[in-house]
Scaffold this motif. Structure first.
Motif, PDB file in Angstrom:
ATOM      1  N   ASN A 125       0.802  -1.359  -0.223  1.00  0.00           N
ATOM      2  CA  ASN A 125       0.078  -0.041  -0.020  1.00  0.00           C
ATOM      3  C   ASN A 125       0.714   1.399  -0.100  1.00  0.00           C
ATOM      4  O   ASN A 125       0.746   2.236   0.602  1.00  0.00           O
ATOM      5  CB  ASN A 125      -0.976   0.041   1.274  1.00  0.00           C
ATOM      6  N   ALA A 126       2.049   1.007  -0.753  1.00  0.00           N
ATOM      7  CA  ALA A 126       2.963   2.371  -0.741  1.00  0.00           C
ATOM      8  C   ALA A 126       2.045   3.542  -1.520  1.00  0.00           C
ATOM      9  O   ALA A 126       1.358   3.364  -2.458  1.00  0.00           O
ATOM     10  CB  ALA A 126       4.146   2.030  -1.486  1.00  0.00           C
ATOM     11  N   ASN A 127       2.253   4.560  -0.956  1.00  0.00           N
ATOM     12  CA  ASN A 127       1.952   6.053  -1.484  1.00  0.00           C
ATOM     13  C   ASN A 127       2.421   6.180  -3.159  1.00  0.00           C
ATOM     14  O   ASN A 127       3.676   6.231  -3.144  1.00  0.00           O
ATOM     15  CB  ASN A 127       2.545   7.076  -0.718  1.00  0.00           C
ATOM     16  N   PRO A 128       1.669   6.263  -3.934  1.00  0.00           N
ATOM     17  CA  PRO A 128       1.944   6.488  -5.310  1.00  0.00           C
ATOM     18  C   PRO A 128       2.929   7.650  -5.619  1.00  0.00           C
ATOM     19  O   PRO A 128       3.763   7.471  -6.178  1.00  0.00           O
ATOM     20  CB  PRO A 128       0.740   6.777  -5.902  1.00  0.00           C
ATOM     21  N   ASP A 129       2.482   8.575  -4.739  1.00  0.00           N
ATOM     22  CA  ASP A 129       3.503  10.046  -5.232  1.00  0.00           C
ATOM     23  C   ASP A 129       4.921   9.554  -4.568  1.00  0.00           C
ATOM     24  O   ASP A 129       5.925  10.198  -5.168  1.00  0.00           O
ATOM     25  CB  ASP A 129       2.979  11.182  -4.511  1.00  0.00           C
ATOM     26  N   LEU A 130       5.072   8.832  -3.470  1.00  0.00           N
ATOM     27  CA  LEU A 130       6.458   8.561  -3.126  1.00  0.00           C
ATOM     28  C   LEU A 130       7.202   7.462  -4.108  1.00  0.00           C
ATOM     29  O   LEU A 130       8.376   7.683  -4.226  1.00  0.00           O
ATOM     30  CB  LEU A 130       6.358   7.807  -1.703  1.00  0.00           C
ATOM     31  N   VAL A 131       6.705   6.698  -4.661  1.00  0.00           N
ATOM     32  CA  VAL A 131       7.256   5.895  -5.667  1.00  0.00           C
ATOM     33  C   VAL A 131       7.444   6.755  -6.987  1.00  0.00           C
ATOM     34  O   VAL A 131       8.746   6.501  -7.176  1.00  0.00           O
ATOM     35  CB  VAL A 131       5.960   5.067  -6.160  1.00  0.00           C
ATOM     36  N   ARG A 132       6.665   7.666  -7.314  1.00  0.00           N
ATOM     37  CA  ARG A 132       7.158   8.611  -8.187  1.00  0.00           C
ATOM     38  C   ARG A 132       8.339   9.364  -8.027  1.00  0.00           C
ATOM     39  O   ARG A 132       9.403   9.615  -8.845  1.00  0.00           O
ATOM     40  CB  ARG A 132       5.920   9.531  -8.741  1.00  0.00           C
ATOM     41  N   ARG A 133       8.409   9.941  -6.719  1.00  0.00           N
ATOM     42  CA  ARG A 133       9.391  10.640  -6.139  1.00  0.00           C
ATOM     43  C   ARG A 133      10.867  10.023  -6.302  1.00  0.00           C
ATOM     44  O   ARG A 133      11.922  10.532  -6.454  1.00  0.00           O
ATOM     45  CB  ARG A 133       9.258  11.139  -4.914  1.00  0.00           C
ATOM     46  N   LEU A 134      10.694   8.737  -5.836  1.00  0.00           N
ATOM     47  CA  LEU A 134      12.099   7.997  -5.762  1.00  0.00           C
ATOM     48  C   LEU A 134      12.297   7.437  -7.207  1.00  0.00           C
ATOM     49  O   LEU A 134      13.656   7.478  -7.517  1.00  0.00           O
ATOM     50  CB  LEU A 134      11.687   6.459  -4.947  1.00  0.00           C
ATOM     51  N   VAL A 135      11.506   7.366  -8.128  1.00  0.00           N
ATOM     52  CA  VAL A 135      11.918   6.902  -9.488  1.00  0.00           C
ATOM     53  C   VAL A 135      12.687   8.003 -10.107  1.00  0.00           C
ATOM     54  O   VAL A 135      13.413   8.193 -10.751  1.00  0.00           O
ATOM     55  CB  VAL A 135      10.760   6.522 -10.337  1.00  0.00           C
ATOM     56  N   ALA A 136      11.866   9.349  -9.977  1.00  0.00           N
ATOM     57  CA  ALA A 136      12.183  10.423 -10.388  1.00  0.00           C
ATOM     58  C   ALA A 136      13.765  10.871  -9.797  1.00  0.00           C
ATOM     59  O   ALA A 136      14.587  11.286 -10.756  1.00  0.00           O
ATOM     60  CB  ALA A 136      11.573  11.616 -10.196  1.00  0.00           C
ATOM     61  N   ARG A 137      13.927  10.642  -8.724  1.00  0.00           N
ATOM     62  CA  ARG A 137      15.210  11.052  -8.166  1.00  0.00           C
ATOM     63  C   ARG A 137      16.472   9.638  -8.289  1.00  0.00           C
ATOM     64  O   ARG A 137      17.578   9.801  -7.963  1.00  0.00           O
ATOM     65  CB  ARG A 137      15.127  11.120  -6.636  1.00  0.00           C
ATOM     66  N   ARG A 138      16.065   8.738  -9.075  1.00  0.00           N
ATOM     67  CA  ARG A 138      16.591   7.460  -9.371  1.00  0.00           C
ATOM     68  C   ARG A 138      17.317   6.715  -8.007  1.00  0.00           C
ATOM     69  O   ARG A 138      18.482   6.579  -8.287  1.00  0.00           O
ATOM     70  CB  ARG A 138      18.051   7.931 -10.373  1.00  0.00           C
ATOM     71  N   VAL A 139      16.415   6.923  -6.780  1.00  0.00           N
ATOM     72  CA  VAL A 139      16.755   6.063  -5.777  1.00  0.00           C
ATOM     73  C   VAL A 139      16.786   4.675  -6.068  1.00  0.00           C
ATOM     74  O   VAL A 139      15.649   4.128  -6.417  1.00  0.00           O
ATOM     75  CB  VAL A 139      15.845   6.391  -4.770  1.00  0.00           C
ATOM     76  N   PRO A 140      17.665   3.766  -5.544  1.00  0.00           N
ATOM     77  CA  PRO A 140      17.567   2.172  -5.740  1.00  0.00           C
ATOM     78  C   PRO A 140      16.624   1.870  -4.943  1.00  0.00           C
ATOM     79  O   PRO A 140      16.661   1.819  -3.506  1.00  0.00           O
ATOM     80  CB  PRO A 140      18.994   1.790  -5.564  1.00  0.00           C
ATOM     81  N   PHE A 141      15.254   1.191  -5.350  1.00  0.00           N
ATOM     82  CA  PHE A 141      14.374   0.616  -4.431  1.00  0.00           C
ATOM     83  C   PHE A 141      13.538  -0.600  -4.881  1.00  0.00           C
ATOM     84  O   PHE A 141      13.592  -0.905  -6.184  1.00  0.00           O
ATOM     85  CB  PHE A 141      13.483   1.996  -3.958  1.00  0.00           C
ATOM     86  N   SER A 142      12.874  -1.316  -3.958  1.00  0.00           N
ATOM     87  CA  SER A 142      11.947  -2.096  -4.363  1.00  0.00           C
ATOM     88  C   SER A 142      10.574  -1.749  -3.548  1.00  0.00           C
ATOM     89  O   SER A 142      10.534  -0.973  -2.630  1.00  0.00           O
ATOM     90  CB  SER A 142      12.255  -3.420  -3.868  1.00  0.00           C
ATOM     91  N   VAL A 143       9.374  -2.468  -4.207  1.00  0.00           N
ATOM     92  CA  VAL A 143       8.108  -2.147  -3.670  1.00  0.00           C
ATOM     93  C   VAL A 143       7.423  -3.560  -3.585  1.00  0.00           C
ATOM     94  O   VAL A 143       7.358  -4.191  -4.657  1.00  0.00           O
ATOM     95  CB  VAL A 143       7.489  -1.002  -4.350  1.00  0.00           C
ATOM     96  N   ASP A 144       6.700  -3.736  -2.424  1.00  0.00           N
ATOM     97  CA  ASP A 144       5.772  -4.731  -2.658  1.00  0.00           C
ATOM     98  C   ASP A 144       4.288  -4.603  -2.858  1.00  0.00           C
ATOM     99  O   ASP A 144       3.645  -3.781  -2.340  1.00  0.00           O
ATOM    100  CB  ASP A 144       5.995  -5.647  -1.116  1.00  0.00           C
ATOM    101  N   VAL A 145       3.778  -5.156  -3.986  1.00  0.00           N
ATOM    102  CA  VAL A 145       2.498  -4.868  -4.304  1.00  0.00           C
ATOM    103  C   VAL A 145       1.430  -5.941  -4.046  1.00  0.00           C
ATOM    104  O   VAL A 145       0.335  -5.870  -4.315  1.00  0.00           O
ATOM    105  CB  VAL A 145       2.658  -4.374  -5.885  1.00  0.00           C
TER     106      VAL A 145
END
Length: 284
Positions: A125-145
């Motif tokens: 249940n990750a915040n969609p805006d947080l996902v977009r921010r991490l992608v835009a900043r090129r932070v290495p991350f994973s997410v559980d959907v």
């Protein structure tokens, strides 16, 4: 990298096992961080709890797990709570309330620490805006959907964890769909069938490890924590990391709760607070 900065962000909850009469601390992101700490990794956990008694229980367990309560915000409202009944490890969920954790966005100070990490894992249940921010900043991350495969934007997500079919149907249609939505690498956990990794070039598989199940809660979270440590920072290829992660998931099924902790008796006030969910279930 000898000491990577690992960060888990998002969901926590107080799991109330009505059948057993105990509560434990849980939640995908919290469980992942706690398992990293157990493995000796310098992990941090960022999340939020309410200003209620449930939140204080969670904060105490977070500290016991070696994580900092200073990384957890307290906000007005209810802490996330899950009410469940279980029979031989199989769970029946009566309530899954996200409370103040719904659509959680970290405070600016915490976000800066998150964005500077070597790897970030976002819980369910990750915040969609947080996902977009991490992608835009090129932070290495994973997410559980989990099973809500397309509920958040996946474009540019480096690594995705999801639940897949536990029958005989092929996994390629699902992994292809998730990669077509933008995820670069996909891991599917498929229960007794094991787990699959798809990077677009090939699919690798590791079988599940049979165990005498006490509780399946948190098994997938242990899998995630182990896979990320082994694959991203342990120098192992995906196939070997899957096998090690499957062993970690099996180990978690041998105890109550998402990580080793001393279960607490359910406080008297908790069933009363959620009587509308507890009473009908007890009547069955």
């Amino acid at each position: 990298m000898s000491s990577p900065k690992l960060v888990a962000v998002g969901d926590n909850c107080l799991d109330a096992y009505l059948t057993r009469g105990v509560v434990t601390a849980g939640g995908n992101a919290l469980n992942v961080a706690a398992q990293w700490r157990r493995g000796g990794w310098p992990a941090r956990y960022f999340g939020v709890v309410g200003n209620d008694a449930e939140g204080e229980i969670l904060l105490e367990e977070i500290e016991t797990a070696g994580l900092s309560r200073g990384d957890v915000e307290r906000r007005p409202g209810d802490t996330a709570v899950t009410l469940l009944r279980d029979e031989a490890g199989d769970r029946q969920f009566l309530l899954e309330s996200l409370g103040v954790g719904d659509n959680y966005m970290p405070a600016d100070e915490h976000y800066r620490a998150i964005a500077a990490a070597d790897w970030v894992h976002l819980g369910t249940n990750a915040n969609p805006d947080l996902v977009r921010r991490l992608v835009a900043r090129r932070v290495p991350f994973s997410v559980d959907v989990s099973t809500k495969h397309l509920a958040i934007p996946l474009e540019g997500v480096p690594l995705l964890f999801a639940s897949g079919p536990d029958g005989e149907e092929p996994v390629a249609p699902l992994t292809n769909a998730l990669r077509a939505a933008g995820a670069r690498q996909v891991v599917l956990t498929c229960g007794r069938r094991g787990a699959f990794f798809d990077d677009g070039a090939t699919i690798r598989h590791a079988p599940a490890i049979p165990v005498d199940v006490v509780d399946t809660c948190g098994a997938g979270d242990s899998f995630i924590a182990s896979f990320l440590a082994s694959f991203r920072f342990g120098g192992l290829d995906a196939a070997e990391a899957l096998r090690i992660a499957a062993a970690a998931a099996g180990e978690t099924c041998l105890h109550v709760g998402g990580f080793p902790q001393q279960p607490r008796p359910i406080p008297d006030w908790l069933p009363a607070k959620y009587a509308e969910f507890v009473t009908p279930a007890e009547g069955r």
